[in-house]
Design a protein around this motif. Structure first.
Motif, short mmCIF file in Angstrom:
data_model
loop_
_atom_site.label_atom_id
_atom_site.label_comp_id
_atom_site.label_asym_id
_atom_site.label_seq_id
_atom_site.Cartn_x
_atom_site.Cartn_y
_atom_site.Cartn_z
N ASN A 49 0.84 -1.22 0.00
CA ASN A 49 0.00 0.00 0.00
C ASN A 49 0.86 1.25 0.00
O ASN A 49 0.54 2.24 -0.65
CB ASN A 49 -0.91 0.03 1.23
N LEU A 50 1.95 1.21 0.75
CA LEU A 50 2.84 2.38 0.80
C LEU A 50 3.32 2.73 -0.60
O LEU A 50 3.34 3.89 -1.00
CB LEU A 50 4.03 2.08 1.73
N TRP A 51 3.70 1.70 -1.37
CA TRP A 51 4.22 1.96 -2.72
C TRP A 51 3.13 2.37 -3.70
O TRP A 51 3.37 3.20 -4.57
CB TRP A 51 5.05 0.76 -3.21
N LYS A 52 1.92 1.80 -3.53
CA LYS A 52 0.80 2.24 -4.38
C LYS A 52 0.57 3.73 -4.13
O LYS A 52 0.39 4.52 -5.06
CB LYS A 52 -0.48 1.46 -4.03
N ASN A 53 0.56 4.13 -2.87
CA ASN A 53 0.33 5.54 -2.53
C ASN A 53 1.46 6.43 -3.03
O ASN A 53 1.24 7.53 -3.51
CB ASN A 53 0.18 5.69 -1.00
N THR A 54 2.69 5.93 -2.89
CA THR A 54 3.85 6.71 -3.33
C THR A 54 3.79 6.95 -4.83
O THR A 54 3.95 8.08 -5.30
CB THR A 54 5.14 5.96 -2.95
N ASP A 55 3.53 5.89 -5.59
CA ASP A 55 3.48 6.02 -7.06
C ASP A 55 2.36 6.98 -7.47
O ASP A 55 2.55 7.82 -8.35
CB ASP A 55 3.26 4.65 -7.72
N TYR A 56 1.22 6.86 -6.79
CA TYR A 56 0.08 7.71 -7.13
C TYR A 56 0.40 9.19 -6.83
O TYR A 56 0.15 10.07 -7.65
CB TYR A 56 -1.15 7.25 -6.35
N ALA A 57 0.97 9.44 -5.66
CA ALA A 57 1.29 10.82 -5.27
C ALA A 57 2.33 11.42 -6.22
O ALA A 57 2.19 12.56 -6.67
CB ALA A 57 1.80 10.86 -3.83
N MET A 58 3.35 10.65 -6.57
CA MET A 58 4.38 11.17 -7.49
C MET A 58 3.75 11.53 -8.83
O MET A 58 4.05 12.58 -9.40
CB MET A 58 5.46 10.11 -7.73
N HIS A 59 2.87 10.65 -9.30
CA HIS A 59 2.20 10.89 -10.58
C HIS A 59 1.39 12.19 -10.52
O HIS A 59 1.51 13.06 -11.38
CB HIS A 59 1.30 9.68 -10.89
N LEU A 60 0.58 12.36 -9.45
CA LEU A 60 -0.26 13.56 -9.34
C LEU A 60 0.58 14.83 -9.21
O LEU A 60 0.28 15.85 -9.82
CB LEU A 60 -1.19 13.46 -8.13
N LEU A 61 1.64 14.75 -8.40
CA LEU A 61 2.48 15.94 -8.18
C LEU A 61 3.15 16.37 -9.48
O LEU A 61 3.22 17.56 -9.80
CB LEU A 61 3.54 15.66 -7.10
N ARG A 62 3.61 15.38 -10.25
CA ARG A 62 4.26 15.71 -11.53
C ARG A 62 3.22 16.26 -12.50
O ARG A 62 3.50 17.20 -13.24
CB ARG A 62 4.97 14.49 -12.11
N GLU A 63 2.02 15.67 -12.48
CA GLU A 63 0.95 16.15 -13.36
C GLU A 63 0.61 17.60 -13.05
O GLU A 63 0.29 18.38 -13.95
CB GLU A 63 -0.29 15.27 -13.14
#
Ligand code: PMP
Length: 402
Positions: A299-313
């Motif tokens: 879950n930590l990595w799912k959240n990390t990947d999602y947050a990185m994606h949104l922040l870059r977007e």
């Protein structure tokens, strides 16, 4: 007439200035448990500034273990590990940590900071060398200041520079390279494979501080050496229990002879009281969960990947992070305080990191993920960050990726 010390403390005005502007960001009292939402001044605030990466600090299984330990052993040990302060659960925890990190033995201290003080100050002597990445944690730097040996820094994660610095040192000297596994502010990972190869060329030993890596990378969260499959090439692993392991305290893991040496030389161990029974029992319980329930790390990595994606977007500048520690660069000290305070008003807690912790043009918000965040919480926080950045007119905002 005021004494020189009174003059010195009165001349320290940075905090006063921030308070006058109403944007002082430190020592904010939290009125609830460290979870994905906390209560501050009676208000619900989303927590994106925690080191509880696996979100276990309020877990019922761990809390029950802590309570049981208090019932059985009381609230404190009233002495150092060296003399009257060793409990059977301290030894059990050392065995668990050794097995978890893949090392022969381990030694636990009352904080991670004390681990680095004890290890850095005792390994090397007057004619030896401690070689640090320039971004190593403060506890490593302070530990090296207590050592009699020479201290050399190389450019962050630059193994060519490391090679250059090592190549001029005397062959017979003890050389110890010390790195953070995951760097605490930047979120990138030490280039361990290259570091090992350089170390081998010069007969240098390696210490990896896994404070931010345990429970986060490696086999079942075993840390950086495991992540690179280089456990046998790393001589000592240090770490803390105050982040993914949901407690307080720290450890060093290594071969049995090194641990035996440290037991009799690390002054921050010998002359300081041992971990409380409830802290030690909490770590054992946290390890039970980490070893048997992989969904926390997933879950930590799912959240990390999602947050990185949104922040870059959103076009925010998050640098080359590779972990749940995401720096969002503001590159101005005062604006960093300002956006931290505005975000708290909006219901989002993030940590400001300003000079001298980082160079002034690298000041940043330290945004960190927990396994227990929901995608909804992540979306809400990032939307608010983006809104506040636009309002303040943060210049380095990049064109959004579309
Ligand atoms: N090493 C690193 C890399 C850290 O980030 C920290 C804490 N922030 C420590 C050591 C010290 O750990 P503790 O909180 O257990 O004193």
């Amino acid at each position: 007439m005021s004494k020189p010390l009174q003059k010195k403390v009165a001349n320290y005005t940075t905090a006063k200035e921030a308070r006058l502007q109403g944007i002082y960001p430190y020592f904010r009292p939290i009125e609830s448990a460290q979870s994905t939402e906390v209560i501050i001044e009676g208000k619900r605030v989303l927590m994106f500034g925690s080191n509880s990466y696996l979100g276990l600090t309020n877990h019922p299984y761990i809390k029950e273990a802590a309570q049981k330990a208090i019932e059985e052993y009381g609230t404190g040990c009233a002495g150092s590990r060296f003399l009257n302060g060793t409990l059977d659960i301290h030894i059990e925890l050392e065995r668990r940590i050794a097995a978890f990190t893949g090392k022969e033995d381990a030694l636990i201290f009352s904080t991670g900071f004390q681990v680095n003080l004890g290890v850095m100050s005792s390994l090397t002597g007057r004619n030896d060398y401690l070689i640090l990445d320039e971004y190593d944690h403060a506890s490593i730097i302070d530990g090296t200041r207590l050592s009699f040996s020479r201290v050399i820094k190389y450019a962050h994660n630059d193994t060519q520079d490391l090679h250059k610095k090592l190549s001029v040192l005397p062959e017979e000297a003890i050389k110890v390279i010390v790195v953070d596994g995951i760097f605490s502010m930047e979120g990138d990972i030490a280039r361990l494979a290259e570091i090992v190869s350089v170390a081998d060329q010069f007969g240098a030993s390696i210490v990896v501080d896994d404070a931010h890596s345990l429970g986060v990378i490696g086999h079942k969260g075993a840390g950086t050496a495991s992540h690179f499959d280089l456990t046998d090439k790393v001589d000592l692993i240090t770490g803390t229990f105050s982040k993914s392991l949901a407690s307080l305290g720290g450890f060093v893991a290594a071969d049995a002879e090194t641990i035996e040496y440290l037991k009799h030389h690390a002054r921050s161990l010998i002359f300081s009281a041992s971990m409380t029974p409830s802290s030690a029992a909490s770590v054992i319980a946290a390890l039970d969960l980490i070893e048997t329930e992989p969904h926390h790390m997933d879950n930590l990595w799912k959240n990390t990947d999602y947050a990185m994606h949104l922040l870059r977007e959103e076009g925010l500048d998050i640098g080359p992070t590779e972990s749940p520690i995401i720096p969002i660069f503001v590159r101005d000290n005062n604006k960093t305080f300002l956006v931290t305070s505005m975000l708290q008003q909006e219901g989002v807690f993030v940590n400001p990191v300003v000079s001298p912790a980082v160079p002034a043009d690298s000041s940043l918000l330290r945004f960190s993920l927990m396994a227990t965040h929901t995608f909804g919480q992540i979306e809400e926080a990032i939307e608010k960050i983006s809104k506040v950045f636009k309002r303040v007119g943060i210049a380095n905002i990049k064109e959004p990726i579309k």
